[in-house]
Design a protein around this motif. Structure first.
Motif, short mmCIF file in Angstrom:
data_model
loop_
_atom_site.label_atom_id
_atom_site.label_comp_id
_atom_site.label_asym_id
_atom_site.label_seq_id
_atom_site.Cartn_x
_atom_site.Cartn_y
_atom_site.Cartn_z
N LYS A 26 -3.66 8.91 -4.35
CA LYS A 26 -3.14 8.37 -5.61
C LYS A 26 -3.61 6.95 -5.80
CE LYS A 26 1.30 9.84 -6.00
NZ LYS A 26 2.74 9.53 -6.02
N LEU A 27 -3.54 6.20 -4.72
CA LEU A 27 -3.92 4.79 -4.76
C LEU A 27 -5.41 4.64 -5.05
CD1 LEU A 27 -2.79 2.01 -4.43
CD2 LEU A 27 -3.08 2.19 -1.97
N GLU A 53 1.13 3.87 -3.16
CA GLU A 53 0.76 5.27 -2.95
C GLU A 53 1.93 6.19 -3.26
OE1 GLU A 53 -1.98 6.75 -2.65
OE2 GLU A 53 -1.24 8.77 -2.23
N ARG A 102 -5.23 7.86 1.00
CA ARG A 102 -4.26 7.52 -0.05
C ARG A 102 -4.83 7.91 -1.41
NH1 ARG A 102 -3.17 2.83 3.53
NH2 ARG A 102 -5.09 1.90 2.79
N ARG A 158 0.84 -1.21 0.00
CA ARG A 158 0.00 0.00 0.00
C ARG A 158 0.87 1.25 0.00
NH1 ARG A 158 -3.78 -3.44 3.08
NH2 ARG A 158 -2.59 -3.13 4.98
#
Lengths: 213, 213
Positions: A110-111, A32, A108, A28
């Motif tokens: 971007k994720l 990210e 998060r 993760r």
């Protein structure tokens, strides 16, 4: 099995679980930080303090790792959000749900874009897992709707399952707009849409005219 | 410029346009037949009866070709669907719009999944083009809503722009469910959601009780 070997087995199982968790957490963080496309398994392994071979042993490839890292995490978020809903009006409960789930995505950003794209357009077996996840929340919202009908907040006979679909439509629309940079406050957008949906757009019924004698 | 060279220039421009159209039509057929991932420029060029170099000269790569092939086509579908809307109720007009646009997607089911994924999660410059496209339809729906208010179908003061967002939410939710194989009749789903949104879920207002003298 001796008590000693049971104890050893228990320790190994605990270690395996801890390694799995560390790898998912590292994945993760790496996704990210550099984005899904640029992320590589070696860097994820290094973050988790294990070998690349260990990562590959647990997860076949990067996409599988992404799904494992995201789905379980989102599942937990959804379960806890539904469990924590207060005893307010349906509109308040849905606001609480929306806020809790968006907080997850906002942690998060971007994720989130990758997560959303991957979950809405997943192939099997992930499509089925994602559908099951949505199905669970769908059921919870339909139940909340039934309770709101029982409290007299909504008309008797309102289709709770359809309302749950409407809620999901609003949620995903706002989420997609947000990850695409087209909307700053997705929670507010969902709240306004839900409010309009509950209130409807029709003119309020006029009281019947008194007939002349 | 002599009349003869003007005539020649005109022929060349017409030929260039015809080639462009043939390449886009070939691209749509190839993408639908083998899927976006498997499609290759050489096969598209062969279908269009031009060289691979000509395709590359017009469109930088496969993704650019996909966007060019899909967006213009969808733009035309949307424009003509909005232009053809009848003079029925807002609910009828939205049904007509939903049917017309879904017909476009249903003509090429495999391609629709790619189109949808690419348009919802496009990078620039396509994200901006897609937003402009959505914006156009959004404006049309907000106008239809204003007209429905003027006809007395909806409450005065209803937020038409917000209602247009609700419509898009329903439309995209149903479309995603359909391309994922999770819903057979997306048009009916959108119609039910729009109907519930217009009618609202609140109990109907009781006529005020007559006060006792």
């Amino acid at each position: 099995m001796s008590n000693e070997s049971k104890r050893q087995g228990g320790i190994r199982a605990t270690q395996k679980e801890a390694t799995g968790k560390a790898v998912l957490e590292a994945a993760r963080a790496e996704f990210e930080s550099v984005g899904f496309e640029a992320a590589n398994l070696r860097a994820i392994a290094a973050r988790a303090g294990v070998s690349a071979g260990t990562v590959l042993h647990h997860y076949g490839d990067k996409r599988e790792l992404l799904h494992a890292a995201l789905f379980d995490d989102l599942e937990e978020t959804l379960r806890s959000a539904v469990a924590k809903l207060g005893t307010g009006s349906l509109e308040t409960q849905l606001s609480e749900l929306t806020r809790a789930v968006f907080r997850y995505y906002q942690r998060r950003p971007k994720l989130s874009r990758t997560l959303l794209k991957e979950s809405l357009f997943a192939d099997e077996p992930w499509a089925q897992k994602f559908n099951a996840q949505v199905h669970g929340v769908h059921g919870a919202i339909a139940r909340l709707t039934e309770e709101a009908i029982a409290r007299g907040e909504l008309r008797p006979g309102v289709n709770g399952a359809l309302f749950a679909v409407a809620y999901f439509s609003f949620f995903y629309f706002a989420l997609i707009a947000w990850v695409q940079g087209a909307h700053d406050s997705p929670v507010t957008l969902v709240e306004h849409l839900v409010h309009q949906h509950l209130e409807g757009l029709r003119p309020s019924e006029k009281p019947p005219r008194r007939r002349k004698p």
